[in-house]
Design an enzyme around this catalytic site. Structure first.
Site, mmCIF file in Angstrom:
data_model
loop_
_atom_site.group_PDB
_atom_site.id
_atom_site.type_symbol
_atom_site.label_atom_id
_atom_site.label_comp_id
_atom_site.label_asym_id
_atom_site.label_seq_id
_atom_site.Cartn_x
_atom_site.Cartn_y
_atom_site.Cartn_z
ATOM 1 C CE LYS A 1 0.786 1.178 4.576
ATOM 2 N NZ LYS A 1 1.608 2.324 4.993
ATOM 3 C CG ASP B 1 -0.793 -0.074 8.429
ATOM 4 O OD1 ASP B 1 -1.532 0.787 8.930
ATOM 5 O OD2 ASP B 1 0.361 0.155 8.037
HETATM 6 O O1 C5P Z 1 0.074 -1.558 14.946
HETATM 7 P P1 C5P Z 1 1.499 -1.750 14.567
HETATM 8 O O2 C5P Z 1 2.154 -2.837 15.386
HETATM 9 O O3 C5P Z 1 1.725 -1.935 13.118
HETATM 10 O O4 C5P Z 1 2.224 -0.399 14.942
HETATM 11 C C1 C5P Z 1 3.616 -0.294 15.032
HETATM 12 C C2 C5P Z 1 3.978 0.868 15.938
HETATM 13 O O5 C5P Z 1 3.584 2.107 15.330
HETATM 14 C C3 C5P Z 1 3.251 0.846 17.263
HETATM 15 O O6 C5P Z 1 3.978 0.147 18.215
HETATM 16 C C4 C5P Z 1 3.128 2.301 17.615
HETATM 17 O O7 C5P Z 1 4.347 2.739 18.199
HETATM 18 C C5 C5P Z 1 3.033 2.983 16.279
HETATM 19 N N1 C5P Z 1 1.635 3.320 15.880
HETATM 20 C C6 C5P Z 1 0.987 4.358 16.530
HETATM 21 N N2 C5P Z 1 -0.285 4.682 16.160
HETATM 22 C C7 C5P Z 1 -0.906 4.021 15.153
HETATM 23 C C8 C5P Z 1 -0.264 2.964 14.481
HETATM 24 C C9 C5P Z 1 1.022 2.634 14.879
HETATM 25 O O8 C5P Z 1 1.542 4.990 17.434
HETATM 26 N N3 C5P Z 1 -2.139 4.378 14.810
#
Ligand code: C5P
Length: 294
Positions: A21, A146
């Site tokens: 994406k 995501d």
């Molecule tokens: O959800 P995911 O594990 O992909 O996110 C990776 C990191 O990105 C999280 O640990 C967080 O620090 C940050 N993040 C965030 N807010 C979001 C998505 C991700 O702070 N909406």
């Protein structure tokens, strides 16, 4: 309609396409009590994809990958997706998974998240569970912010952590040149270094989705926005040179995708994109792609 999966000869294996994406728009609305950030983002799947082959076996969990740098243990989101699917549905038995990686990693292109979504969709078919997209999206949200977007894919406006997905019916084919600067960016580090200034006026995604729905590439390139770009450029200053290079070859909007490091720019058509790609390669940038939306 694209076919996103293919059955193996033995009926116990399946190959699923896992597209990348780009974020055409990303605004951070604030920090949440759970430590995540509240987002408004427009994500679009593009035709650069990994493929995931899944086979049900009598053994345990096995994961292999074409890319030596990718971990093939429980830290891989495919592994997490398989385990979660088994826990939630009660299906038993082993899974042999092989990932052919084409999407650059730690690039803001959602590769790992898309692979995980492909695993959930693939297992749902292999085990004939018939789970709805909504159920799969609920599982996906437990794996990463995501991942739910990739269950339906296409183009969508995503809110919350990213998991509240509203699909957008985009009919037009948009073209982009994508550049991977060979720099691995940590998403968590970018979010941790974001300074949320409460006095800054928030952008809203409406210009972007209106441009998409009115088939206007020109309007789309003018509406591109990413609140994380400034942070990524501050933490990884080398990215600026790559951005300048793409800008000098493309008159239209150029931006970092997600938390980076991939940089993309809109171009009018495939031919124009290939010419730009050729020039970038002459200038020594190896990892470039001409892509369009799915
Ligand atoms: O959800 P995911 O594990 O992909 O996110 C990776 C990191 O990105 C999280 O640990 C967080 O620090 C940050 N993040 C965030 N807010 C979001 C998505 C991700 O702070 N909406």
């Amino acid at each position: 309609m694209r076919k996103a999966h293919k059955r193996g000869k033995s009926n116990n294996s399946l190959t699923v396409t896992a597209p990348a994406k780009i974020n055409l728009f990303l605004e951070v609305l604030g920090k949440r009590p759970d430590g995540y950030h509240e987002l408004e983002t427009v994500m679009q799947e593009i035709d650069l994809a990994d493929t995931l082959t899944l086979e049900t076996t009598e053994g345990g969990m096995e994961l292999t990958c074409s890319e030596p740098g990718v971990p093939c243990d429980e830290s891989n989101l495919v592994w997490k997706a398989v385990r979660l699917f088994q826990e939630e549905t009660g299906v038993r038995g082993g899974v042999k998974a092989h990932l052919v990686k084409r999407i650059p990693v730690a690039a803001g292109l959602g590769g790992g998240s898309s692979d995980a979504a492909a695993a959930l969709k693939g297992l749902n078919i292999l085990h004939a569970k018939g789970l709805s997209d909504a159920t799969l999206m609920g599982m996906a949200a437990q794996i990463g912010s995501d991942v739910p977007f990739f269950i339906k894919g296409g183009t969508a406006l995503c809110r919350g952590r990213g998991e509240a997905v509203t699909p957008l019916a985009v009919r037009h084919r948009f073209w982009y040149v994508l550049l991977y600067p060979d720099i691995r960016v940590s998403t968590a580090e970018v979010y941790n270094n974001l300074r949320i200034d409460l006095t800054t006026e928030k952008k809203d995604a409406s210009l972007t989705y209106k441009a998409l729905l009115s088939n206007s590439g020109k309007r789309l390139s003018l509406s591109l926005f990413n609140r994380l770009e400034e942070v990524a450029l501050r933490l990884y200053p080398e990215l600026q040179g790559f951005k300048n290079l793409l800008e000098s070859n493309l008159s239209d909007g150029v931006m970092i995708s997600g938390s980076g490091s991939a940089i993309f720019g809109h171009c009018e058509n495939k031919d124009k994109g290939e010419k730009v790609r050729g020039k970038l390669q002459e200038q020594g940038v190896e990892k470039t792609f001409v892509v369009s939306n799915l």
